[in-house]
Structure formats: C-alpha cells, structure tokens
Design an enzyme around this catalytic site. Structure first.
Site, PDB file in Angstrom:
ATOM      1  N   HIS A 142       0.818  -1.215   0.000  1.00 19.87           N
ATOM      2  CA  HIS A 142       0.000   0.000   0.000  1.00 19.87           C
ATOM      3  C   HIS A 142       0.848   1.259   0.000  1.00 19.87           C
ATOM      4  CE1 HIS A 142       0.690   0.904   4.295  1.00 19.87           C
ATOM      5  NE2 HIS A 142       0.650  -0.411   4.477  1.00 19.87           N
ATOM      6  N   CYS A 158       2.777  -5.069   6.617  1.00 16.70           N
ATOM      7  CA  CYS A 158       2.597  -4.776   5.197  1.00 16.70           C
ATOM      8  C   CYS A 158       3.863  -4.168   4.595  1.00 16.70           C
ATOM      9  CB  CYS A 158       1.434  -3.813   5.022  1.00 16.70           C
ATOM     10  SG  CYS A 158      -0.131  -4.466   5.622  1.00 16.70           S
TER      11      CYS A 158
END
Length: 190
Positions: A142, A158
């Site tokens: 992301h 992440c």
C-alpha cells in the site's frame, strides 16, 4: 535470488506528480529503478526482499522495476507466497484485532474504520494479498504519505511505498498477480 545490481544505464525514475497528493521529497536512492535480475523469474510478478527493503516488479528479459519499501517490524513481517486478491483506490482501513490488542492507545479509536483519503494509513492505493487457498492474509502492499517510513521496518506487517509510487505500481499489477514475500534474514528496526 534477485540481483539488486543496477544496470549501467539505470537512472532513478520519479513518478509523475499526482494532483491529489501533497508534495514530498523522496531521497534519490529510494526512487524506482529498472534493474537486471537473475534468470528463472517469470515476468509480471512481485517479489519483496525485506533485507533489502526492496519490492521487485519483474519484467521480461531478466529485468525488473525495483522500489524501496517499508516493511513489517520484528514479529509482524510474514513471508510466504500470495496473490493479489483485491485492488482498491483510496481504500478504507480498519486495524486488525491483533493491532488493537498490541497497541490499544493507538488503534482502538479506529476500530470502526477510517475512510479512504490522505490521512488513511493505506494511502492512495492498496493491493490486498490473499493466500493460495483463497483467504485474505490481511497483508497489503500500500501507499503512505510518510516517506520517512520507507527503507525501514516500521509497519504492522505490510509493505509500503510512497503514494505516487504505489499509484504507478497499482496501474501495472493485474488481479491474481503472484506475490512472494521472502523471509527476513536480519533484524531491521526503526
């Protein structure tokens, strides 16, 4: 193993400014580069090498785009093989129950979720990683508006790129793309 050696003519690539994003500076060494890679890698896959803080988008002819990323901090980075099971522009975000349990003082105020936008931790775009069995891994590739987190192990598992770079990568990556998150061999902390 991917090679991070740069081609002699490689030049850092600055993504075009996106009108919805604030201006921020990214150090030149963190800009995307087209690089040579070892034989044996299929084109159009994502490979994340956490010890290099690198995400490779493989291309034909033993080439790849190399992006510098922020990764999960100790105990929160998970290696494995995944695929892109969803893609979202300006995604909403809800912390996982584990995140709230680990750090309630930070995350409990968001337990009902946070709409997409510049203040959202997932940034401008997100690639949702699913397991080969078909379930959401809760891992994401992301964006972020915090360029100081790139090249560091600071996230909740992440991989993050600055927003203009995730917008550019998002456009290249189709659904069902194979994603390999390699194991960490060294401990990197902020």
């Amino acid at each position: 193993m991917l090679l991070s050696a740069l081609a002699a003519a490689a030049v850092p690539i600055r993504a075009a400014a996106h009108p919805a994003l604030p201006a921020y500076d990214v150090p030149e060494e963190f800009l995307p580069l087209e690089v040579s890679i070892s034989e044996g890698f299929e084109p159009y896959e994502i490979h994340v090498r956490p010890d290099e803080f690198a995400l490779y988008w493989t291309l034909p002819e033993q080439r790849a785009m190399r992006y510098t990323v922020g990764i999960g901090r100790a105990g929160l980075y998970h290696s494995g093989e995944f695929y892109v099971g969803a893609k979202k522009e300006w995604p909403s975000w809800t912390p996982t129950p584990d995140m709230i349990e680990r750090q309630p003082e930070i995350y409990s105020k968001y337990e009902e979720g946070l709409p997409g936008g510049l203040e959202n931790p997932l940034g401008a775009r997100a690639l949702y990683l699913f397991t080969p069995e078909g379930g959401d891994s809760y891992l994401r590739i992301h964006g972020t508006n915090n360029p100081h987190t790139i090249g560091r192990a600071v996230s909740n598992g992440c991989a993050r790129l600055v927003n203009d770079q995730i917008i550019e990568l998002y456009e290249r990556v189709p659904m069902d793309t194979r994603v390999v998150l390699y194991p960490k061999n060294h401990v990197h902390e902020a």
